[in-house]
Scaffold this active site. Structure first.
Site, PDB file in Angstrom:
ATOM      1  N   ASP A  13       0.804  -1.223   0.000  1.00 37.35           N
ATOM      2  CA  ASP A  13       0.000   0.000   0.000  1.00 37.35           C
ATOM      3  C   ASP A  13       0.836   1.273   0.000  1.00 37.35           C
ATOM      4  OD1 ASP A  13      -2.258  -1.628   0.066  1.00 37.35           O
ATOM      5  OD2 ASP A  13      -2.235  -1.709   2.253  1.00 37.35           O
ATOM      6  N   LYS A  16       1.938   2.015  -5.134  1.00 41.96           N
ATOM      7  CA  LYS A  16       2.516   1.428  -6.356  1.00 41.96           C
ATOM      8  C   LYS A  16       1.602   1.647  -7.556  1.00 41.96           C
ATOM      9  CE  LYS A  16       2.495  -2.520  -4.265  1.00 41.96           C
ATOM     10  NZ  LYS A  16       2.114  -2.136  -2.895  1.00 41.96           N
ATOM     11  N   GLY A  40      -4.439  -4.540  -3.836  1.00 47.41           N
ATOM     12  CA  GLY A  40      -5.449  -3.527  -4.118  1.00 47.41           C
ATOM     13  C   GLY A  40      -4.717  -2.275  -4.523  1.00 47.41           C
ATOM     14  N   HIS A  41      -4.703  -1.989  -5.799  1.00 44.40           N
ATOM     15  CA  HIS A  41      -3.975  -0.825  -6.305  1.00 44.40           C
ATOM     16  C   HIS A  41      -4.966   0.237  -6.754  1.00 44.40           C
ATOM     17  CE1 HIS A  41      -0.188  -3.451  -7.161  1.00 44.40           C
ATOM     18  NE2 HIS A  41      -0.617  -3.542  -5.926  1.00 44.40           N
ATOM     19  N   GLN A 224       2.055  -6.067  -3.180  1.00 46.13           N
ATOM     20  CA  GLN A 224       2.523  -6.190  -1.790  1.00 46.13           C
ATOM     21  C   GLN A 224       3.815  -5.377  -1.602  1.00 46.13           C
ATOM     22  OE1 GLN A 224       1.500  -9.525  -3.341  1.00 46.13           O
ATOM     23  NE2 GLN A 224      -0.444  -8.645  -2.737  1.00 46.13           N
TER      24      GLN A 224
HETATM   25  P1  GDP Z   1      -0.715   0.246  -3.605  1.00 47.01           P
HETATM   26  O1  GDP Z   1      -1.335  -1.013  -3.113  1.00 47.01           O
HETATM   27  O2  GDP Z   1       0.755   0.317  -3.307  1.00 47.01           O
HETATM   28  O3  GDP Z   1      -1.010   0.541  -5.034  1.00 47.01           O
HETATM   29  O4  GDP Z   1      -1.368   1.423  -2.744  1.00 47.01           O
HETATM   30  P2  GDP Z   1      -2.952   1.591  -2.419  1.00 47.01           P
HETATM   31  O5  GDP Z   1      -3.641   1.972  -3.668  1.00 47.01           O
HETATM   32  O6  GDP Z   1      -3.450   0.404  -1.683  1.00 47.01           O
HETATM   33  O7  GDP Z   1      -2.916   2.771  -1.373  1.00 47.01           O
HETATM   34  C1  GDP Z   1      -2.388   4.025  -1.691  1.00 47.01           C
HETATM   35  C2  GDP Z   1      -3.494   5.074  -1.539  1.00 47.01           C
HETATM   36  O8  GDP Z   1      -2.933   6.367  -1.479  1.00 47.01           O
HETATM   37  C3  GDP Z   1      -4.449   5.109  -2.711  1.00 47.01           C
HETATM   38  O9  GDP Z   1      -5.729   5.439  -2.247  1.00 47.01           O
HETATM   39  C4  GDP Z   1      -3.900   6.219  -3.595  1.00 47.01           C
HETATM   40  O10 GDP Z   1      -4.902   6.852  -4.391  1.00 47.01           O
HETATM   41  C5  GDP Z   1      -3.385   7.181  -2.569  1.00 47.01           C
HETATM   42  N1  GDP Z   1      -2.193   7.967  -2.937  1.00 47.01           N
HETATM   43  C6  GDP Z   1      -1.156   7.616  -3.737  1.00 47.01           C
HETATM   44  N2  GDP Z   1      -0.226   8.575  -3.743  1.00 47.01           N
HETATM   45  C7  GDP Z   1      -0.676   9.563  -2.933  1.00 47.01           C
HETATM   46  C8  GDP Z   1      -0.137  10.809  -2.494  1.00 47.01           C
HETATM   47  O11 GDP Z   1       0.972  11.216  -2.841  1.00 47.01           O
HETATM   48  N3  GDP Z   1      -0.906  11.531  -1.610  1.00 47.01           N
HETATM   49  C9  GDP Z   1      -2.099  11.109  -1.177  1.00 47.01           C
HETATM   50  N4  GDP Z   1      -2.767  11.872  -0.323  1.00 47.01           N
HETATM   51  N5  GDP Z   1      -2.639   9.946  -1.568  1.00 47.01           N
HETATM   52  C10 GDP Z   1      -1.924   9.175  -2.419  1.00 47.01           C
HETATM   53  P1  IMO Z   2      -0.880  -4.232  -2.246  1.00 48.74           P
HETATM   54  O1  IMO Z   2      -0.413  -4.802  -3.565  1.00 48.74           O
HETATM   55  C1  IMO Z   2      -0.986  -4.613   2.083  1.00 48.74           C
HETATM   56  C2  IMO Z   2      -0.902  -8.675   3.728  1.00 48.74           C
HETATM   57  C3  IMO Z   2      -2.119  -9.159   4.476  1.00 48.74           C
HETATM   58  C4  IMO Z   2      -1.453 -10.074   5.486  1.00 48.74           C
HETATM   59  C5  IMO Z   2      -0.340 -10.717   4.675  1.00 48.74           C
HETATM   60  C6  IMO Z   2      -0.695 -12.070   4.075  1.00 48.74           C
HETATM   61  O2  IMO Z   2      -2.185  -3.524  -2.309  1.00 48.74           O
HETATM   62  O3  IMO Z   2       0.207  -3.452  -1.606  1.00 48.74           O
HETATM   63  P2  IMO Z   2      -2.254 -12.813   2.061  1.00 48.74           P
HETATM   64  O4  IMO Z   2      -3.711 -12.593   1.836  1.00 48.74           O
HETATM   65  O5  IMO Z   2      -1.377 -12.287   0.994  1.00 48.74           O
HETATM   66  O6  IMO Z   2      -1.936 -14.252   2.396  1.00 48.74           O
HETATM   67  O7  IMO Z   2      -1.949 -11.985   3.416  1.00 48.74           O
HETATM   68  O8  IMO Z   2      -0.058  -9.820   3.624  1.00 48.74           O
HETATM   69  N1  IMO Z   2      -1.151  -8.181   2.349  1.00 48.74           N
HETATM   70  C7  IMO Z   2      -1.130  -6.895   2.008  1.00 48.74           C
HETATM   71  N2  IMO Z   2      -0.979  -5.783   2.751  1.00 48.74           N
HETATM   72  N3  IMO Z   2      -1.099  -4.509   0.757  1.00 48.74           N
HETATM   73  C8  IMO Z   2      -1.214  -5.620  -0.017  1.00 48.74           C
HETATM   74  O9  IMO Z   2      -1.181  -5.549  -1.368  1.00 48.74           O
HETATM   75  C9  IMO Z   2      -1.276  -6.873   0.609  1.00 48.74           C
HETATM   76  N4  IMO Z   2      -1.426  -8.133   0.159  1.00 48.74           N
HETATM   77  C10 IMO Z   2      -1.323  -8.927   1.232  1.00 48.74           C
HETATM   78  O10 IMO Z   2      -2.786  -8.095   5.095  1.00 48.74           O
HETATM   79  O11 IMO Z   2      -0.842  -9.326   6.517  1.00 48.74           O
HETATM   80 MG    MG Z   3      -2.877  -1.662  -1.865  1.00 50.06          MG
END
Ligand code: GDP
Ligand code: IMO
Ligand code: MG
Length: 441
Positions: A13, A16, A40-41, A224
């Site tokens: 999270d 990416k 979850g991206h 991840q």
């Molecule tokens: P990922 O799993 O690494 O792709 O990250 P996630 O999408 O799960 O979580 C990142 C969250 O932060 C998302 O809701 C993005 O829209 C948001 N985001 C990304 N970059 C920025 C930033 O620079 N500032 C803020 N406020 N939000 C951001």
């Molecule tokens: P993105 O790509 C954050 C965490 C779960 C748990 C551990 C194992 O959005 O960054 P799993 O279901 O993979 O067997 O769970 O890994 N986890 C993540 N945490 N972002 C993710 O993906 C994750 N995918 C798995 O919360 O701790």
């Molecule tokens: Mg994510």
């Protein structure tokens, strides 16, 4: 451009999805190489928000070739929904290709994920419940079902029979409340899903090889993060794949020498969703403040993310095990308005100061962070250049780069594409190889 890998440096999270979307404009192909629907991206384009689980974040550029490569595990039910949702929102999926070799997450994997978690009680991992661990376990045990199996009725029947016999014993033992899984129900459903996905199924490693021969630009999107890697993370509180850059070679079928650049995505603070040690976790109101300010709730499960101060010990570990060339710092804006910030520069372990990240979860849980305190800044305005940032924010970035030992090439100050330092108007592409901060001689 070049062949670029985007990896998470923390527990996932990091943003990416946003960074991939930003760089995807110039890429010919975007590839996911590991993980599955646990990812979850989130990508924000204008007022629209897209949440992707399997499909690479390049899909928002019409016709862009987006590959779900061999190292992934795919839940066809979830993927079907993802495809249909995109189409409903006017996004073309004509560029999507799925490797024939990806392993299929079956309903029994999701059930076993829950059983394993409840059996571990207090030691549970806090998985996403998406069946990822059991699916990769079957892959390693060589009884997994692959995408190509969904296209052959007899083959699928045989594999299902073997699996159902074993899985039903486990399910009836641990979850007698659940009905047993039936071949007569699963076989037609998964043949049907195979038929639905058939137009997208391909030999993705061949596509990548031939694109490389033609010197195309390929972007590899990690899911991840490093600290969730099954070898280099905080085992057993990890996922079951290799999110690190090395995972690209085995997950997409390319040689290590084919990768040109590795960009590590690092949030300006750190979060973790799920269980496991987390030295810089903030347990008071400041943690809640960061969660609300940064909207730190899981994209996949909606769970509140645990929030903490930036951990430079963990970041240095990530830089090393990935061979990171430069960092993309995200969510710098979330820290605005705080008078002081803490940054973990070392750990204290049984009276000793250590600077190397212990991957052993028991040892890590005994580590106490040693913090440096730095001044905060009031607000970040616009998306100008580094020089337009408040002085304290500049100092913060310099400190990160200096401790990590690598330059910073991207700084994100909001969820949208244009909320990125040095953003140029669409069509010109983002200057991915620019250096924003370089404190490394
Ligand atoms: P990922 O799993 O690494 O792709 O990250 P996630 O999408 O799960 O979580 C990142 C969250 O932060 C998302 O809701 C993005 O829209 C948001 N985001 C990304 N970059 C920025 C930033 O620079 N500032 C803020 N406020 N939000 C951001
Ligand atoms: P993105 O790509 C954050 C965490 C779960 C748990 C551990 C194992 O959005 O960054 P799993 O279901 O993979 O067997 O769970 O890994 N986890 C993540 N945490 N972002 C993710 O993906 C994750 N995918 C798995 O919360 O701790
Ligand atoms: Mg994510």
């Amino acid at each position: 451009m070049a062949n670029i890998v985007i990896v998470g440096t923390q527990w996932g999270d990091e943003g990416k999805g946003k960074i991939t979307d930003l760089l995807a404009e110039e890429a010919d192909i975007v590839v996911r190489y590991q993980g599955g629907s646990n990812a979850g991206h989130t990508v924000r384009v204008g007022e629209e928000v897209f949440r992707l689980h399997h499909i690479p974040s390049g899909i928002l550029y019409r016709g862009k070739l987006c590959l779900i490569a061999d190292g992934m595990v795919v839940d066809p039910e979830v993927l079907k929904e993802e495809i249909e949702n995109l189409i409903k929102r006017g996004i073309s999926v004509e560029g999507l290709r799925i490797s024939q070799n990806v392993h299929i997450v079956m309903p029994y994997h999701r059930i076993l994920d829950g059983i394993w978690e409840s059996r571990m009680g207090k030691g549970r991992i806090g998985t996403t419940g998406r069946g990822i661990g059991p699916c990769y376990a079957d892959k390693a045990a060589r009884i997994g079902i692959r995408m190509s199996d969904l296209l052959w009725e007899e083959r699928l029947r045989e594999k299902l029979l073997i699996n159902l016999e074993e899985k039903n014993i486990l399910i009836s033992h641990y979850r007698p409340d659940l009905p047993l899984l039936k071949l007569e129900e699963l076989l037609p459903r998964y043949l049907w899903l195979g038929d639905f996905l058939k137009p997208y199924i391909a030999n993705t490693s061949l596509i990548i090889q031939s694109a490389m021969d033609k010197r195309k630009n390929i972007l590899f999107e990690g899911a991840q993060g490093t600290l969730l890697d099954i070898n280099y993370g905080t085992y057993p509180f990890v996922t079951s794949s290799h999110p690190i850059a090395g995972g690209v070679c085995i997950g997409a079928g390319i040689g290590p020498k084919k990768v040109d650049k590795i960009i590590g995505v690092c949030k300006a603070y750190i979060t973790r969703v799920g269980e496991g040690p987390f030295p810089t976790e903030i347990k008071d109101g400041m943690g809640d403040y960061l969660r609300e300010r940064g909207a730190e709730y899981g994209t996949t499960t909606g769970r509140p993310r645990r929030c903490g101060w930036l951990d430079l010990v963990a970041l240095r570990h990530a830089v090393k095990v990935n061979g990171i060339d430069s960092l993309a710092i995200t969510k710098l804006d979330v820290l605005s308005g705080l008078p002081k910030l803490k940054v973990c520069v070392a750990y204290k372990l049984e009276g000793r100061e250590i600077e190397d990240f212990p991957m052993d979860a028991n040892i890590l849980s005994k580590c106490e962070p040693i913090y440096a305190e730095v001044k905060g800044w009031e607000k970040i305005e616009g998306a100008g250049d580094f020089s337009a940032l408040p002085r304290e924010a500049q100092e913060y970035l310099r400190m990160i780069s200096s401790y990590a030992g690598v330059p910073i090439s991207i700084v994100s100050i909001g969820a949208r594409r244009e909320q990125t330092l040095g953003w140029r108007s669409r069509g010109e592409g983002y200057l991915w190889d620019r250096i924003v901060v370089d404190t490394v001689d």
